[in-house]
Design a protein around this motif. Structure first.
Motif, PDB file in Angstrom:
ATOM      1  N   GLU A 123     -14.385   0.288  -3.272  1.00 41.29           N
ATOM      2  CA  GLU A 123     -15.377   1.252  -2.805  1.00 41.29           C
ATOM      3  C   GLU A 123     -14.707   2.617  -2.729  1.00 41.29           C
ATOM      4  O   GLU A 123     -13.636   2.749  -2.143  1.00 41.29           O
ATOM      5  N   ALA A 125     -11.634   8.792  -0.342  1.00 41.21           N
ATOM      6  CA  ALA A 125     -11.183   7.593   0.363  1.00 41.21           C
ATOM      7  C   ALA A 125     -11.557   6.366  -0.463  1.00 41.21           C
ATOM      8  O   ALA A 125     -12.628   6.305  -1.056  1.00 41.21           O
ATOM      9  N   ILE A 126     -10.638   5.386  -0.504  1.00 37.93           N
ATOM     10  CA  ILE A 126     -10.854   4.172  -1.289  1.00 37.93           C
ATOM     11  C   ILE A 126     -10.624   2.953  -0.410  1.00 37.93           C
ATOM     12  O   ILE A 126      -9.613   2.871   0.288  1.00 37.93           O
ATOM     13  N   ASN A 127     -11.560   2.012  -0.454  1.00 37.91           N
ATOM     14  CA  ASN A 127     -11.404   0.707   0.192  1.00 37.91           C
ATOM     15  C   ASN A 127     -11.306  -0.341  -0.904  1.00 37.91           C
ATOM     16  O   ASN A 127     -12.038  -0.274  -1.889  1.00 37.91           O
ATOM     17  N   ILE A 128     -10.426  -1.323  -0.716  1.00 38.24           N
ATOM     18  CA  ILE A 128     -10.340  -2.446  -1.641  1.00 38.24           C
ATOM     19  C   ILE A 128     -10.334  -3.718  -0.808  1.00 38.24           C
ATOM     20  O   ILE A 128      -9.513  -3.870   0.087  1.00 38.24           O
ATOM     21  N   ALA A 129     -11.276  -4.610  -1.110  1.00 40.96           N
ATOM     22  CA  ALA A 129     -11.383  -5.865  -0.376  1.00 40.96           C
ATOM     23  C   ALA A 129     -11.279  -7.017  -1.370  1.00 40.96           C
ATOM     24  O   ALA A 129     -11.713  -6.908  -2.513  1.00 40.96           O
ATOM     25  N   TRP A 134       0.854  -1.186   0.000  1.00 45.28           N
ATOM     26  CA  TRP A 134       0.000   0.000   0.000  1.00 45.28           C
ATOM     27  C   TRP A 134       0.887   1.231   0.000  1.00 45.28           C
ATOM     28  O   TRP A 134       1.830   1.335   0.760  1.00 45.28           O
ATOM     29  N   THR A 180     -19.294   1.633  -5.856  1.00 47.17           N
ATOM     30  CA  THR A 180     -18.816   0.276  -5.630  1.00 47.17           C
ATOM     31  C   THR A 180     -18.562  -0.385  -6.971  1.00 47.17           C
ATOM     32  O   THR A 180     -19.440  -0.400  -7.836  1.00 47.17           O
TER      33      THR A 180
END
Length: 141
Positions: free
Chosen positions: A45, A32-36, A22, A120
């Protein structure tokens, strides 16, 4: 006018080949970015309050990158009956995020939606147990 652009930030799971972990975003005002990751897909997201699906363009470029572009133009006016401006505000925001896609994704099945201020993007993985195409003998004429 505020412009946000980040082209060199690649999350680790999207860039394992190069061994990057990261990395800090180039611009702290970027969304803001989330990656799952799950066994079957990746989910990206992005926080986008006040945006609609018409504010986005999502594509895969010729370098196998998922490119997410957001552009929002907004003009708020408050006028009296004679048309003189009492207050007038303009707003313009632009953002672009590029992410290298892993080799194990189904590019044709990527889907995106905007809901409750979050964009998303669902990126399905290829089924590792899927049948490989049968070998075929080509007849020579």
């Amino acid at each position: 006018m505020s412009t946000r652009r980040s082209q060199n930030w690649f999350p680790g799971i999207f860039n394992d080949f190069f061994g990057n972990e990261w990395m800090e975003k180039a611009n702290s005002t970027a969304p803001a970015i989330n990656i799952a990751e799950s066994d079957t897909d990746y989910k990206v997201e992005i926080a986008v309050p006040g945006m609609t699906k018409d504010d986005f363009n999502i594509r895969i470029d010729d370098e196998n990158q998922l490119v997410v572009t957001m552009e929002k133009k907004q003009e708020n006016k408050e006028e009296d009956k004679k048309g003189r401006y009492l207050r007038r505000e303009f707003s313009y925001s632009q953002f672009q995020q590029n992410m290298i896609l892993p080799d194990n994704v189904e590019k044709d099945k990527i889907e995106a939606k905007v809901e409750n201020g979050v964009l998303t993007i669902d990126i399905p993985k290829k089924d590792p147990n899927a049948e490989k195409p049968a070998s075929k003998v080509i007849e020579i004429k």
